[in-house]
Design a protein around this motif. Structure first.
Motif, short mmCIF file in Angstrom:
data_model
loop_
_atom_site.label_atom_id
_atom_site.label_comp_id
_atom_site.label_asym_id
_atom_site.label_seq_id
_atom_site.Cartn_x
_atom_site.Cartn_y
_atom_site.Cartn_z
N PRO A 138 -2.32 4.60 -14.55
CA PRO A 138 -2.73 3.95 -15.81
C PRO A 138 -3.46 2.61 -15.61
CG PRO A 138 -0.50 4.79 -16.03
CD PRO A 138 -0.91 4.98 -14.58
N ASP A 139 -3.14 1.88 -14.53
CA ASP A 139 -3.82 0.60 -14.28
C ASP A 139 -5.17 0.79 -13.56
OD1 ASP A 139 -3.00 1.27 -11.74
OD2 ASP A 139 -1.66 -0.45 -11.49
N LEU A 140 -5.52 2.03 -13.25
CA LEU A 140 -6.79 2.40 -12.60
C LEU A 140 -6.94 1.82 -11.18
CD1 LEU A 140 -9.32 2.00 -15.58
CD2 LEU A 140 -7.97 4.00 -14.96
N PHE A 141 -5.82 1.46 -10.54
CA PHE A 141 -5.89 0.88 -9.20
C PHE A 141 -5.63 1.88 -8.09
CE2 PHE A 141 -4.90 -3.39 -11.23
CZ PHE A 141 -6.20 -3.84 -11.09
N GLU A 142 -5.15 3.09 -8.42
CA GLU A 142 -4.88 4.09 -7.40
C GLU A 142 -5.33 5.46 -7.89
OE1 GLU A 142 -0.95 6.19 -5.88
OE2 GLU A 142 -1.04 4.10 -5.21
N ARG A 191 -21.36 3.60 -5.16
CA ARG A 191 -21.85 4.53 -6.18
C ARG A 191 -21.36 4.20 -7.59
NH1 ARG A 191 -22.59 10.34 -4.23
NH2 ARG A 191 -23.32 10.09 -2.11
N VAL A 192 -20.14 3.69 -7.72
CA VAL A 192 -19.56 3.49 -9.06
C VAL A 192 -19.35 2.02 -9.41
CG1 VAL A 192 -18.42 5.75 -9.05
CG2 VAL A 192 -17.16 3.75 -8.27
N ARG A 193 -19.97 1.13 -8.66
CA ARG A 193 -19.73 -0.30 -8.89
C ARG A 193 -20.16 -0.77 -10.28
NH1 ARG A 193 -24.06 -0.22 -5.24
NH2 ARG A 193 -25.96 -1.13 -6.08
N HIS A 194 -21.10 -0.07 -10.90
CA HIS A 194 -21.55 -0.48 -12.24
C HIS A 194 -20.68 0.12 -13.34
CE1 HIS A 194 -24.98 -2.43 -10.49
NE2 HIS A 194 -25.37 -1.31 -9.89
N GLN A 195 -19.89 1.16 -13.02
CA GLN A 195 -19.03 1.78 -14.03
C GLN A 195 -17.59 1.26 -13.99
OE1 GLN A 195 -21.07 3.76 -11.96
NE2 GLN A 195 -21.66 5.61 -13.06
N LEU A 196 -17.14 0.81 -12.81
CA LEU A 196 -15.75 0.37 -12.65
C LEU A 196 -15.69 -1.08 -12.19
CD1 LEU A 196 -14.24 3.45 -10.77
CD2 LEU A 196 -14.12 2.95 -13.21
N ARG A 197 -14.73 -1.79 -12.74
CA ARG A 197 -14.54 -3.19 -12.36
C ARG A 197 -13.97 -3.30 -10.96
NH1 ARG A 197 -11.85 -5.97 -17.08
NH2 ARG A 197 -13.92 -5.66 -17.94
N SER A 198 -13.00 -2.44 -10.65
CA SER A 198 -12.43 -2.43 -9.29
C SER A 198 -12.38 -0.98 -8.80
CB SER A 198 -11.04 -3.05 -9.26
OG SER A 198 -10.14 -2.28 -10.01
N ILE A 199 -12.56 -0.82 -7.51
CA ILE A 199 -12.55 0.52 -6.91
C ILE A 199 -11.11 0.86 -6.56
CG2 ILE A 199 -13.49 1.98 -5.08
CD1 ILE A 199 -15.54 0.68 -7.12
N PRO A 200 -10.60 1.98 -7.07
CA PRO A 200 -9.20 2.33 -6.81
C PRO A 200 -8.93 2.69 -5.35
CG PRO A 200 -10.28 4.05 -8.10
CD PRO A 200 -11.26 2.95 -7.93
N GLU A 201 -7.70 2.42 -4.93
CA GLU A 201 -7.25 2.86 -3.61
C GLU A 201 -7.19 4.38 -3.63
OE1 GLU A 201 -6.37 1.28 -0.74
OE2 GLU A 201 -7.03 -0.61 -1.61
N LEU A 202 -7.59 5.03 -2.55
CA LEU A 202 -7.57 6.49 -2.48
C LEU A 202 -6.36 6.96 -1.68
CD1 LEU A 202 -11.35 7.12 -1.71
CD2 LEU A 202 -10.21 7.23 -3.93
N LYS A 203 -5.61 7.86 -2.26
CA LYS A 203 -4.48 8.50 -1.57
C LYS A 203 -4.76 9.99 -1.57
CE LYS A 203 -1.76 4.77 -1.74
NZ LYS A 203 -1.34 4.00 -0.67
#
Length: 122
Positions: free
Chosen positions: A45-49, A83-95
């Motif tokens: 929900p926090d878009l970080f992962e 690629r997504v730097r203009h759509q997202l404020r922070s890039i989520p960690e990938l698991k």
């Protein structure tokens, strides 16, 4: 467990689309004589992962393949960020996780066949 928000679904879809292209370009969609694809992307929900579920078809050693994705995690995340730097404020960690849904389906089908056969024999 709460339902995914519209934003979570949008971000997960965007990440799924971009990662598919990244995997193709990096040659990660073919490994060990088998094929690897993204089955699902779930985002917190926090878009970080972002939890990326990988479907592996005819891959001999799935754990080794998963380890390879973990080793290339930073490189994949960096490419995703460009690629997504203009759509997202922070890039989520990938698991990365192995999606075993197909294995589960096959096991269930085998059990149903076994039950049908036992009932037929009665």
């Amino acid at each position: 467990m709460q339902a995914e928000t519209k934003r979570q679904k949008q971000v997960a879809g965007l990440i799924n689309e971009e990662l598919n292209d990244i995997f193709r370009r990096m040659g990660l969609n073919m490994m060990d004589g088998g094929m690897i694809s993204i089955a699902n992307v779930k985002i917190t929900p926090d878009l970080f992962e972002a939890r990326v579920y990988l479907s592996m078809f005819q891959v001999k050693d799935t754990q080794a393949a998963l380890l390879k994705f973990e080793e290339k995690n930073k490189e994949i995340r960096k490419e995703l960020g460009t690629r997504v730097r203009h759509q997202l404020r922070s890039i989520p960690e990938l698991k990365f996780f192995i999606d075993d849904t197909l294995d589960y389906v096959f096991k269930m089908e085998e059990l149903f066949e076994k039950i049908k056969k036992e009932e037929k024999d009665k």
